[in-house]
Design a protein around this motif. Structure first.
Motif, PDB file in Angstrom:
ATOM      1  N   LYS A  72      31.294  -9.365  26.949  1.00 27.85           N
ATOM      2  CA  LYS A  72      30.310  -8.898  25.950  1.00 27.85           C
ATOM      3  C   LYS A  72      29.116  -9.863  25.900  1.00 27.85           C
ATOM      4  N   LEU A  73      29.413 -11.146  25.898  1.00 28.28           N
ATOM      5  CA  LEU A  73      28.332 -12.145  25.856  1.00 28.28           C
ATOM      6  C   LEU A  73      27.463 -12.059  27.112  1.00 28.28           C
ATOM      7  N   ALA A  74      28.111 -11.850  28.258  1.00 23.71           N
ATOM      8  CA  ALA A  74      27.374 -11.805  29.531  1.00 23.71           C
ATOM      9  C   ALA A  74      26.383 -10.652  29.565  1.00 23.71           C
ATOM     10  N   GLN A  75      26.655  -9.614  28.751  1.00 19.87           N
ATOM     11  CA  GLN A  75      25.736  -8.461  28.742  1.00 19.87           C
ATOM     12  C   GLN A  75      24.471  -8.723  27.931  1.00 19.87           C
ATOM     13  N   LEU A  76      24.473  -9.812  27.164  1.00 19.07           N
ATOM     14  CA  LEU A  76      23.309 -10.075  26.306  1.00 19.07           C
ATOM     15  C   LEU A  76      22.054 -10.403  27.116  1.00 19.07           C
ATOM     16  N   ALA A  77      22.251 -11.099  28.227  1.00 23.19           N
ATOM     17  CA  ALA A  77      21.105 -11.483  29.067  1.00 23.19           C
ATOM     18  C   ALA A  77      21.623 -11.975  30.416  1.00 23.19           C
ATOM     19  N   LYS A  78      20.715 -11.976  31.407  1.00 26.18           N
ATOM     20  CA  LYS A  78      21.124 -12.385  32.764  1.00 26.18           C
ATOM     21  C   LYS A  78      21.451 -13.868  32.860  1.00 26.18           C
ATOM     22  N   ASN A  79      20.837 -14.675  31.950  1.00 29.19           N
ATOM     23  CA  ASN A  79      21.014 -16.131  32.051  1.00 29.19           C
ATOM     24  C   ASN A  79      22.104 -16.692  31.135  1.00 29.19           C
ATOM     25  N   ILE A  80      23.015 -15.840  30.683  1.00 30.20           N
ATOM     26  CA  ILE A  80      24.131 -16.336  29.862  1.00 30.20           C
ATOM     27  C   ILE A  80      25.148 -17.068  30.739  1.00 30.20           C
ATOM     28  N   ALA A  81      25.567 -18.234  30.252  1.00 26.24           N
ATOM     29  CA  ALA A  81      26.728 -18.921  30.839  1.00 26.24           C
ATOM     30  C   ALA A  81      27.800 -18.864  29.753  1.00 26.24           C
ATOM     31  N   VAL A  82      28.881 -18.173  30.027  1.00 27.26           N
ATOM     32  CA  VAL A  82      29.941 -18.041  29.027  1.00 27.26           C
ATOM     33  C   VAL A  82      30.694 -19.365  28.956  1.00 27.26           C
ATOM     34  N   LYS A  83      30.848 -19.844  27.728  1.00 26.48           N
ATOM     35  CA  LYS A  83      31.517 -21.128  27.537  1.00 26.48           C
ATOM     36  C   LYS A  83      32.964 -20.867  27.129  1.00 26.48           C
ATOM     37  N   VAL A  84      33.891 -21.457  27.867  1.00 25.02           N
ATOM     38  CA  VAL A  84      35.317 -21.311  27.523  1.00 25.02           C
ATOM     39  C   VAL A  84      35.912 -22.706  27.377  1.00 25.02           C
ATOM     40  N   PRO A  85      36.908 -22.855  26.500  1.00 27.78           N
ATOM     41  CA  PRO A  85      37.506 -24.186  26.349  1.00 27.78           C
ATOM     42  C   PRO A  85      38.416 -24.542  27.518  1.00 27.78           C
ATOM     43  N   LEU A  86      38.573 -25.857  27.736  1.00 30.58           N
ATOM     44  CA  LEU A  86      39.417 -26.303  28.844  1.00 30.58           C
ATOM     45  C   LEU A  86      40.899 -26.253  28.431  1.00 30.58           C
ATOM     46  N   THR A  87      41.401 -25.007  28.431  1.00 30.75           N
ATOM     47  CA  THR A  87      42.822 -24.770  28.175  1.00 30.75           C
ATOM     48  C   THR A  87      43.329 -23.936  29.348  1.00 30.75           C
ATOM     49  N   LYS A  88      44.626 -23.735  29.390  1.00 32.57           N
ATOM     50  CA  LYS A  88      45.196 -22.910  30.459  1.00 32.57           C
ATOM     51  C   LYS A  88      44.594 -21.501  30.404  1.00 32.57           C
ATOM     52  N   ASP A  89      44.543 -20.945  29.211  1.00 36.83           N
ATOM     53  CA  ASP A  89      43.949 -19.618  29.054  1.00 36.83           C
ATOM     54  C   ASP A  89      42.458 -19.633  29.370  1.00 36.83           C
ATOM     55  N   THR A 102      29.810 -13.871  36.615  1.00 40.36           N
ATOM     56  CA  THR A 102      29.224 -14.483  35.414  1.00 40.36           C
ATOM     57  C   THR A 102      29.288 -16.006  35.519  1.00 40.36           C
ATOM     58  N   MET A 103      28.224 -16.683  35.065  1.00 46.82           N
ATOM     59  CA  MET A 103      28.269 -18.158  35.021  1.00 46.82           C
ATOM     60  C   MET A 103      29.234 -18.567  33.913  1.00 46.82           C
ATOM     61  N   VAL A 104      30.018 -19.628  34.189  1.00 44.71           N
ATOM     62  CA  VAL A 104      30.966 -20.107  33.177  1.00 44.71           C
ATOM     63  C   VAL A 104      30.827 -21.619  33.018  1.00 44.71           C
ATOM     64  N   ASN A 105      30.754 -22.036  31.753  1.00 41.74           N
ATOM     65  CA  ASN A 105      30.718 -23.454  31.406  1.00 41.74           C
ATOM     66  C   ASN A 105      32.058 -23.786  30.736  1.00 41.74           C
ATOM     67  N   VAL A 106      32.850 -24.633  31.394  1.00 42.51           N
ATOM     68  CA  VAL A 106      34.144 -25.009  30.813  1.00 42.51           C
ATOM     69  C   VAL A 106      33.930 -26.250  29.951  1.00 42.51           C
ATOM     70  N   THR A 107      34.198 -26.079  28.664  1.00 41.20           N
ATOM     71  CA  THR A 107      33.836 -27.098  27.681  1.00 41.20           C
ATOM     72  C   THR A 107      35.058 -27.843  27.152  1.00 41.20           C
ATOM     73  N   LEU A 108      34.788 -28.891  26.374  1.00 38.82           N
ATOM     74  CA  LEU A 108      35.849 -29.720  25.776  1.00 38.82           C
ATOM     75  C   LEU A 108      36.700 -30.380  26.862  1.00 38.82           C
TER      76      LEU A 108
END
Ligand code: E4P
Length: 218
Positions: A72-89, A102-108
């Motif tokens: 859903k976030l990736a559909q907002l704009a072409k330059n979205i990097a979806v941020k997900v926490p550094l967990t197994k999931d 999609t670009m992904v930024n793994v955070t924490l």
């Protein structure tokens, strides 16, 4: 080295983007909460101001919902990097979102082992939090050094090291010396990078001398 600004404040982003030195933006749920504004509206607006990656974070903790939120976030704009926490999931969601393109930024990220996993999951960025490590008496910049060295050993690792939780200009300088790809910098620290008292003093002296000549360039 790329500079991202670490804020969801639209005025700050507009002002700093006008410098032409801004390569992207990172937000997190706390930064969005601080604005008191609608998450989707804020993120869409940021994506209009800045062409580079704009990190918007999922808030689910299971991989299936993270992927749904990320899509859903990736559909907002072409330059979205979806941020997900550094967990197994989070890493499982990272792989799926990367497979979507999609670009992904793994955070924490707080350890080199976690950073290796992020690279193996195909993350576009990994965000090690240096300030929060310093806060508990650990060596934040030591972690950046470790991650940069490890990533250099493996040509197929395409993940960029995004130094996060920056507290002062020395963090930025150290990160640059280590060859980190990106620093995400709070607006106040980004402004500090421009400043030096000798620049101000030197400029005042040049302008005073120039005025004495009575000349003008235009
Ligand atoms: C960026 O992606 C992080 O969310 C941010 O740098 C965290 O910084 P803090 O430790 O100052 O909250």
């Amino acid at each position: 080295m790329k500079f991202f600004v670490d804020t969801a404040d639209l005025e700050e982003i507009r002002d700093l983007a006008a410098s032409g030195l801004l390569d992207g933006v990172t937000t997190n749920p706390s930064l969005v909460a601080k604005t008191g504004q609608d998450f989707f509206e804020v993120v869409k607006e940021i994506c209009k101001i800045v062409d580079g990656p704009v990190s918007a974070e999922v808030t689910a903790t299971d991989h299936e919902t993270m992927v749904k939120e990320g899509r859903k976030l990736a559909q907002l704009a072409k330059n979205i990097a979806v941020k997900v926490p550094l967990t197994k999931d989070g890493l499982r969601a990272c792989r799926q979102l990367r497979d979507d393109g999609t670009m992904v930024n793994v955070t924490l990220c707080f350890s080199a082992a976690q950073a290796i996993l992020a690279a193996k999951a195909g993350a576009s960025f990994v965000s090690p939090f240096v300030g929060r490590l310093d806060d508990i008496g650990e060596d934040g910049m030591g972690l950046i050094d470790d991650i940069c060295r490890i990533y250099e050993q493996y040509e197929h690792f395409e993940t960029e090291v995004l130094v996060a939780s920056i507290r002062h200009p020395i963090h930025v300088i150290e990160a640059a010396k280590m060859g980190a790809h990106v620093a995400t910098v709070p607006p106040k620290v980004l402004r500090q990078l421009f400043q030096h008292p000798l620049t101000d003093k030197g400029l005042a002296a040049f302008l005073a001398d120039w005025q004495k000549t009575g000349q003008s360039i235009l």
